[in-house]
Design a protein around this motif. Sequence first.
Motif, PDB file in Angstrom:
ATOM      1  N   GLN A  43     -12.164  -1.327   1.274  1.00 54.48           N
ATOM      2  CA  GLN A  43     -12.529  -1.102  -0.129  1.00 54.48           C
ATOM      3  C   GLN A  43     -11.521  -0.175  -0.796  1.00 54.48           C
ATOM      4  N   LEU A  44     -11.172   0.898  -0.109  1.00 53.89           N
ATOM      5  CA  LEU A  44     -10.205   1.850  -0.649  1.00 53.89           C
ATOM      6  C   LEU A  44      -8.837   1.196  -0.811  1.00 53.89           C
ATOM      7  N   ALA A  45      -8.385   0.493   0.212  1.00 53.18           N
ATOM      8  CA  ALA A  45      -7.066  -0.140   0.167  1.00 53.18           C
ATOM      9  C   ALA A  45      -7.012  -1.214  -0.913  1.00 53.18           C
ATOM     10  N   THR A  46      -8.077  -1.985  -1.063  1.00 52.45           N
ATOM     11  CA  THR A  46      -8.120  -3.020  -2.105  1.00 52.45           C
ATOM     12  C   THR A  46      -8.064  -2.379  -3.482  1.00 52.45           C
ATOM     13  N   HIS A  47      -8.829  -1.325  -3.682  1.00 49.49           N
ATOM     14  CA  HIS A  47      -8.811  -0.610  -4.958  1.00 49.49           C
ATOM     15  C   HIS A  47      -7.402  -0.105  -5.260  1.00 49.49           C
ATOM     16  N   LEU A  48      -6.771   0.504  -4.278  1.00 54.76           N
ATOM     17  CA  LEU A  48      -5.415   1.009  -4.457  1.00 54.76           C
ATOM     18  C   LEU A  48      -4.442  -0.127  -4.790  1.00 54.76           C
ATOM     19  N   ALA A  49      -4.599  -1.251  -4.142  1.00 52.92           N
ATOM     20  CA  ALA A  49      -3.717  -2.398  -4.386  1.00 52.92           C
ATOM     21  C   ALA A  49      -3.902  -2.979  -5.782  1.00 52.92           C
ATOM     22  N   LEU A  82      -3.805  -8.252   1.595  1.00 53.86           N
ATOM     23  CA  LEU A  82      -3.774  -6.958   0.909  1.00 53.86           C
ATOM     24  C   LEU A  82      -2.414  -6.731   0.277  1.00 53.86           C
ATOM     25  N   MET A  83      -1.358  -6.989   1.030  1.00 59.34           N
ATOM     26  CA  MET A  83      -0.001  -6.795   0.513  1.00 59.34           C
ATOM     27  C   MET A  83       0.289  -7.772  -0.625  1.00 59.34           C
ATOM     28  N   ALA A  84      -0.178  -9.008  -0.512  1.00 54.43           N
ATOM     29  CA  ALA A  84       0.021  -9.997  -1.580  1.00 54.43           C
ATOM     30  C   ALA A  84      -0.713  -9.562  -2.849  1.00 54.43           C
ATOM     31  N   LEU A  85      -1.914  -9.009  -2.699  1.00 54.13           N
ATOM     32  CA  LEU A  85      -2.662  -8.504  -3.852  1.00 54.13           C
ATOM     33  C   LEU A  85      -1.888  -7.372  -4.517  1.00 54.13           C
ATOM     34  N   PHE A  86      -1.357  -6.447  -3.720  1.00 56.08           N
ATOM     35  CA  PHE A  86      -0.591  -5.357  -4.299  1.00 56.08           C
ATOM     36  C   PHE A  86       0.619  -5.896  -5.052  1.00 56.08           C
ATOM     37  N   GLU A  87       1.362  -6.808  -4.467  1.00 57.10           N
ATOM     38  CA  GLU A  87       2.569  -7.340  -5.113  1.00 57.10           C
ATOM     39  C   GLU A  87       2.231  -8.056  -6.416  1.00 57.10           C
ATOM     40  N   LYS A  88       1.135  -8.801  -6.432  1.00 60.79           N
ATOM     41  CA  LYS A  88       0.690  -9.485  -7.656  1.00 60.79           C
ATOM     42  C   LYS A  88       0.319  -8.454  -8.727  1.00 60.79           C
ATOM     43  N   GLN A 133      -4.603   7.841 -10.656  1.00 66.08           N
ATOM     44  CA  GLN A 133      -5.506   7.149  -9.739  1.00 66.08           C
ATOM     45  C   GLN A 133      -4.759   6.635  -8.516  1.00 66.08           C
ATOM     46  N   THR A 134      -3.555   6.121  -8.718  1.00 64.34           N
ATOM     47  CA  THR A 134      -2.743   5.647  -7.596  1.00 64.34           C
ATOM     48  C   THR A 134      -2.479   6.791  -6.621  1.00 64.34           C
ATOM     49  N   ILE A 135      -2.035   7.919  -7.137  1.00 63.81           N
ATOM     50  CA  ILE A 135      -1.701   9.062  -6.294  1.00 63.81           C
ATOM     51  C   ILE A 135      -2.947   9.584  -5.581  1.00 63.81           C
ATOM     52  N   HIS A 136      -4.044   9.680  -6.308  1.00 64.04           N
ATOM     53  CA  HIS A 136      -5.300  10.173  -5.738  1.00 64.04           C
ATOM     54  C   HIS A 136      -5.784   9.277  -4.597  1.00 64.04           C
ATOM     55  N   HIS A 137      -5.875   7.983  -4.851  1.00 62.09           N
ATOM     56  CA  HIS A 137      -6.416   7.079  -3.840  1.00 62.09           C
ATOM     57  C   HIS A 137      -5.437   6.855  -2.688  1.00 62.09           C
ATOM     58  N   ARG A 138      -4.151   6.957  -2.962  1.00 64.97           N
ATOM     59  CA  ARG A 138      -3.175   6.854  -1.879  1.00 64.97           C
ATOM     60  C   ARG A 138      -3.319   8.064  -0.943  1.00 64.97           C
ATOM     61  N   ALA A 139      -3.576   9.241  -1.510  1.00 63.02           N
ATOM     62  CA  ALA A 139      -3.808  10.427  -0.683  1.00 63.02           C
ATOM     63  C   ALA A 139      -5.078  10.247   0.152  1.00 63.02           C
ATOM     64  N   GLN A 140      -6.113   9.675  -0.447  1.00 60.74           N
ATOM     65  CA  GLN A 140      -7.326   9.376   0.325  1.00 60.74           C
ATOM     66  C   GLN A 140      -6.994   8.443   1.480  1.00 60.74           C
ATOM     67  N   LEU A 141      -6.209   7.408   1.200  1.00 63.34           N
ATOM     68  CA  LEU A 141      -5.830   6.466   2.248  1.00 63.34           C
ATOM     69  C   LEU A 141      -5.064   7.178   3.356  1.00 63.34           C
TER      70      LEU A 141
END
Length: 166
Positions: A43-49, A82-88, A133-141
């Motif tokens: 869930q966290l990784a998808t949100h970040l992506a 997950l990586m494809a979602l991030f790239e899109k 939000q990117t920085i915050h959730h990436r730190a959580q990850l």
Amino acid sequence: MDIIKELLAELESEGAITRKMLALVPEDRFDWAPHRKSMTLIQLATHLAEIPSWYTLAVDQDELDFNEGAYQPTSITSNAELMALFEKSYRSGKNALRRLSEALLDKPWIMRGGEAVYLDTTKYGMVRHAFSQTIHHRAQLGVFLRLLDIPIPGSYGPSADEMGSE
């Protein structure tokens, strides 16, 4: 100063860091969470992506009302997805920032859930919020990965793992 150029450079830098972190998300631990109140790892990784697509929201809309839309997080079953979602999401956000004119940066932008206003800002403010939000959730990850004993890459310099610290 060319603000759009600076935002695009920041997106590129933050995107590279995010890409490294997302690549480490282990498929066999997707359902893991460090606490009952925490999101699961996927869930966290998808949100970040998905966050880079928020730049598209900031540019193309003046408001996001969670009560109006049928937003559903993307269902991810593999790290490749997950990586494809991030790239899109990244491409969408980058293209949106390229379309953004500086004249629109001060235009009001609101995030709400019906009558409840969560964020009342400008288009520029929403772009900045997405970066935060990117920085915050990436730190959580990073914390999630650390708790799973997965070595993490540095974000703004070397990590303890890269420096060989115990």
